[in-house]
Design a protein around this motif. Structure first.
Motif, mmCIF file in Angstrom:
data_model
loop_
_atom_site.group_PDB
_atom_site.id
_atom_site.type_symbol
_atom_site.label_atom_id
_atom_site.label_comp_id
_atom_site.label_asym_id
_atom_site.label_seq_id
_atom_site.Cartn_x
_atom_site.Cartn_y
_atom_site.Cartn_z
ATOM 1 N N PRO A 119 20.905 69.335 55.321
ATOM 2 C CA PRO A 119 20.703 68.002 55.910
ATOM 3 C C PRO A 119 20.724 68.039 57.432
ATOM 4 C CG PRO A 119 22.392 67.924 54.201
ATOM 5 C CD PRO A 119 22.052 69.362 54.411
ATOM 6 N N LEU A 120 21.333 69.043 58.025
ATOM 7 C CA LEU A 120 21.432 69.117 59.479
ATOM 8 C C LEU A 120 20.229 69.816 60.105
ATOM 9 C CD1 LEU A 120 25.188 70.160 59.723
ATOM 10 C CD2 LEU A 120 24.218 67.863 59.754
ATOM 11 N N LYS A 169 28.878 66.209 60.869
ATOM 12 C CA LYS A 169 29.812 67.291 60.575
ATOM 13 C C LYS A 169 31.183 66.722 60.210
ATOM 14 C CE LYS A 169 28.010 71.093 63.371
ATOM 15 N NZ LYS A 169 28.297 71.941 64.548
ATOM 16 N N ASN A 170 31.641 65.738 60.999
ATOM 17 C CA ASN A 170 32.947 65.136 60.703
ATOM 18 C C ASN A 170 32.951 64.509 59.320
ATOM 19 O OD1 ASN A 170 34.168 65.888 63.066
ATOM 20 N ND2 ASN A 170 33.767 63.964 64.120
ATOM 21 N N LYS A 171 31.905 63.771 58.972
ATOM 22 C CA LYS A 171 31.827 63.147 57.649
ATOM 23 C C LYS A 171 31.818 64.218 56.562
ATOM 24 C CE LYS A 171 29.402 58.949 59.033
ATOM 25 N NZ LYS A 171 28.141 58.222 58.967
ATOM 26 N N TYR A 172 31.078 65.282 56.798
ATOM 27 C CA TYR A 172 30.990 66.361 55.831
ATOM 28 C C TYR A 172 32.370 66.990 55.605
ATOM 29 C CZ TYR A 172 29.956 70.995 53.969
ATOM 30 O OH TYR A 172 29.943 72.134 53.218
ATOM 31 N N ARG A 228 25.452 63.799 69.191
ATOM 32 C CA ARG A 228 26.487 62.891 68.667
ATOM 33 C C ARG A 228 26.306 62.694 67.169
ATOM 34 N NH1 ARG A 228 25.845 59.998 73.454
ATOM 35 N NH2 ARG A 228 24.350 58.599 72.494
ATOM 36 N N GLU A 229 25.069 62.478 66.737
ATOM 37 C CA GLU A 229 24.806 62.284 65.311
ATOM 38 C C GLU A 229 25.193 63.531 64.517
ATOM 39 O OE1 GLU A 229 20.720 61.153 64.830
ATOM 40 O OE2 GLU A 229 20.996 59.251 65.877
ATOM 41 N N GLU A 268 17.889 61.577 74.162
ATOM 42 C CA GLU A 268 17.651 61.851 72.735
ATOM 43 C C GLU A 268 18.507 63.029 72.272
ATOM 44 O OE1 GLU A 268 13.647 62.065 71.044
ATOM 45 O OE2 GLU A 268 12.933 60.971 72.809
ATOM 46 N N ILE A 269 18.588 64.059 73.113
ATOM 47 C CA ILE A 269 19.390 65.233 72.755
ATOM 48 C C ILE A 269 20.857 64.835 72.616
ATOM 49 C CG2 ILE A 269 20.287 67.441 73.635
ATOM 50 C CD1 ILE A 269 17.440 67.927 74.783
#
Length: 163
Positions: free
Chosen positions: A9-10, A110-113, A104-105, A98-99
Protein backbone atom coordinates in the motif's frame (compact mmCIF):
# COMPACT_ATOMS: atom_id res chain seq x y z
CA UNK A 1 5.71 -12.75 3.10
CA UNK A 2 3.34 -10.66 5.25
CA UNK A 3 6.06 -7.98 5.55
CA UNK A 4 6.23 -7.66 1.76
CA UNK A 5 2.43 -7.46 1.45
CA UNK A 6 2.32 -4.78 4.13
CA UNK A 7 4.61 -2.53 2.06
CA UNK A 8 2.47 -2.70 -1.13
CA UNK A 9 0.00 0.00 0.00
CA UNK A 10 2.94 2.36 0.51
CA UNK A 11 4.60 1.70 -2.87
CA UNK A 12 2.51 4.21 -4.93
CA UNK A 13 3.36 6.99 -2.49
CA UNK A 14 7.05 6.14 -2.59
CA UNK A 15 7.01 5.97 -6.39
CA UNK A 16 5.26 9.33 -6.56
CA UNK A 17 7.87 10.84 -4.25
CA UNK A 18 10.66 9.42 -6.42
CA UNK A 19 9.00 10.75 -9.58
CA UNK A 20 8.59 14.17 -8.04
CA UNK A 21 12.20 14.15 -6.89
CA UNK A 22 13.38 13.29 -10.42
CA UNK A 23 11.24 16.07 -11.87
CA UNK A 24 12.55 18.49 -9.24
CA UNK A 25 16.15 17.59 -10.10
CA UNK A 26 15.43 18.00 -13.81
CA UNK A 27 13.85 21.42 -13.33
CA UNK A 28 16.72 22.52 -11.09
CA UNK A 29 19.19 21.51 -13.78
CA UNK A 30 17.22 23.51 -16.35
CA UNK A 31 17.29 26.57 -14.10
CA UNK A 32 21.04 26.27 -13.60
CA UNK A 33 21.72 25.95 -17.32
CA UNK A 34 19.51 28.95 -18.08
CA UNK A 35 21.27 31.01 -15.44
CA UNK A 36 24.60 30.07 -17.01
CA UNK A 37 23.30 31.14 -20.43
CA UNK A 38 22.22 34.49 -18.98
CA UNK A 39 25.67 34.99 -17.44
CA UNK A 40 27.35 34.16 -20.75
CA UNK A 41 25.15 36.65 -22.59
CA UNK A 42 25.84 39.32 -19.99
CA UNK A 43 29.58 38.70 -20.39
CA UNK A 44 29.22 38.89 -24.16
CA UNK A 45 27.33 42.15 -23.80
CA UNK A 46 30.04 43.62 -21.58
CA UNK A 47 32.75 42.49 -24.01
CA UNK A 48 30.91 44.00 -26.97
CA UNK A 49 30.34 47.22 -25.08
CA UNK A 50 34.09 47.50 -24.37
CA UNK A 51 34.94 46.82 -28.03
CA UNK A 52 32.44 49.45 -29.09
CA UNK A 53 33.93 52.01 -26.72
CA UNK A 54 37.34 51.62 -28.45
CA UNK A 55 36.06 52.08 -31.98
CA UNK A 56 35.95 55.64 -33.31
CA UNK A 57 34.00 56.95 -36.30
CA UNK A 58 30.48 57.05 -37.73
CA UNK A 59 30.34 53.26 -37.91
CA UNK A 60 30.31 53.30 -34.13
CA UNK A 61 26.92 55.02 -34.01
CA UNK A 62 25.55 52.51 -36.47
CA UNK A 63 27.06 49.61 -34.56
CA UNK A 64 25.78 51.06 -31.31
CA UNK A 65 22.28 51.12 -32.72
CA UNK A 66 22.60 47.45 -33.71
CA UNK A 67 23.91 46.57 -30.26
CA UNK A 68 21.12 48.51 -28.62
CA UNK A 69 18.58 46.59 -30.69
CA UNK A 70 20.32 43.36 -29.76
CA UNK A 71 20.32 44.43 -26.13
CA UNK A 72 16.57 45.07 -26.29
CA UNK A 73 16.03 41.60 -27.74
CA UNK A 74 18.29 40.02 -25.13
CA UNK A 75 16.53 41.95 -22.38
CA UNK A 76 13.21 40.71 -23.70
CA UNK A 77 14.58 37.15 -23.75
CA UNK A 78 15.99 37.61 -20.27
CA UNK A 79 12.61 38.77 -18.95
CA UNK A 80 10.94 35.76 -20.55
CA UNK A 81 13.56 33.47 -19.01
CA UNK A 82 13.15 35.21 -15.67
CA UNK A 83 9.40 34.66 -15.69
CA UNK A 84 10.00 31.04 -16.69
CA UNK A 85 12.45 30.74 -13.78
CA UNK A 86 9.80 32.16 -11.43
CA UNK A 87 7.33 29.62 -12.77
CA UNK A 88 9.82 26.82 -12.21
CA UNK A 89 10.50 28.05 -8.67
CA UNK A 90 6.77 28.15 -7.94
CA UNK A 91 6.37 24.64 -9.35
CA UNK A 92 9.39 23.58 -7.30
CA UNK A 93 7.71 24.94 -4.14
CA UNK A 94 4.53 23.10 -5.07
CA UNK A 95 6.48 19.85 -5.52
CA UNK A 96 8.19 20.35 -2.16
CA UNK A 97 4.80 20.86 -0.54
CA UNK A 98 3.50 17.69 -2.23
CA UNK A 99 6.56 15.78 -1.03
CA UNK A 100 6.05 17.04 2.53
CA UNK A 101 2.39 16.02 2.35
CA UNK A 102 3.29 12.58 1.02
CA UNK A 103 5.94 12.13 3.70
CA UNK A 104 3.37 13.05 6.38
CA UNK A 105 0.84 10.67 4.84
CA UNK A 106 3.46 7.92 4.72
CA UNK A 107 4.34 8.56 8.37
CA UNK A 108 0.65 8.43 9.35
CA UNK A 109 0.14 5.23 7.36
CA UNK A 110 3.14 3.64 9.06
CA UNK A 111 1.84 4.66 12.49
CA UNK A 112 -1.61 3.22 11.72
CA UNK A 113 -0.02 0.04 10.42
CA UNK A 114 2.16 -0.45 13.51
CA UNK A 115 -0.76 0.35 15.87
CA UNK A 116 -2.88 -2.24 14.05
CA UNK A 117 -0.07 -4.79 14.33
CA UNK A 118 0.23 -4.08 18.10
CA UNK A 119 -3.53 -4.54 18.53
CA UNK A 120 -3.42 -7.81 16.62
CA UNK A 121 -0.45 -9.06 18.67
CA UNK A 122 -2.17 -8.13 21.96
CA UNK A 123 -5.36 -9.84 20.80
CA UNK A 124 -3.44 -12.99 19.86
CA UNK A 125 -1.71 -13.00 23.25
CA UNK A 126 -5.04 -12.72 25.05
CA UNK A 127 -6.53 -15.48 22.91
CA UNK A 128 -3.52 -17.70 23.63
CA UNK A 129 -3.83 -17.04 27.37
CA UNK A 130 -7.58 -17.70 27.28
CA UNK A 131 -7.08 -20.94 25.33
CA UNK A 132 -4.57 -22.09 27.91
CA UNK A 133 -7.05 -21.40 30.72
CA UNK A 134 -5.05 -18.48 31.98
CA UNK A 135 -6.36 -15.01 32.73
CA UNK A 136 -4.74 -12.43 30.44
CA UNK A 137 -2.19 -10.27 32.24
CA UNK A 138 -3.25 -6.76 33.14
CA UNK A 139 -1.63 -4.03 31.15
CA UNK A 140 0.37 -1.87 33.54
CA UNK A 141 -1.46 1.28 32.47
CA UNK A 142 -4.77 -0.30 33.55
CA UNK A 143 -3.55 -1.15 37.06
CA UNK A 144 -4.10 1.51 39.68
CA UNK A 145 -0.76 2.03 41.35
CA UNK A 146 -2.14 4.28 44.08
CA UNK A 147 -4.29 1.48 45.57
CA UNK A 148 -2.45 -0.75 48.06
CA UNK A 149 -2.43 -4.38 47.02
CA UNK A 150 -2.48 -7.16 49.56
CA UNK A 151 -1.68 -10.81 49.30
CA UNK A 152 -3.79 -13.54 50.93
CA UNK A 153 -2.08 -13.01 54.31
CA UNK A 154 -2.97 -9.32 54.33
CA UNK A 155 0.58 -8.12 53.68
CA UNK A 156 1.08 -5.03 51.55
CA UNK A 157 2.73 -5.92 48.23
CA UNK A 158 4.31 -2.48 47.95
CA UNK A 159 7.34 -1.87 50.07
CA UNK A 160 6.89 0.99 52.50
CA UNK A 161 9.07 3.96 51.71
CA UNK A 162 11.57 4.70 54.44
CA UNK A 163 11.71 8.30 55.53
Amino acid sequence: SSGINAEWPLRPGIQKIQTLQRRLISKTEEVVSKEMAIQEKEKLYIDLKQILARQPGPEVAEQLQIYQQSLKEKTKQMKAMSSELNMCEAQNAEYRYEIETLVRELHDAKNKYYMQKRKERNLKERERHMAGGMIPPLISSQRQESVNRFTGGGFNLKQAQKA
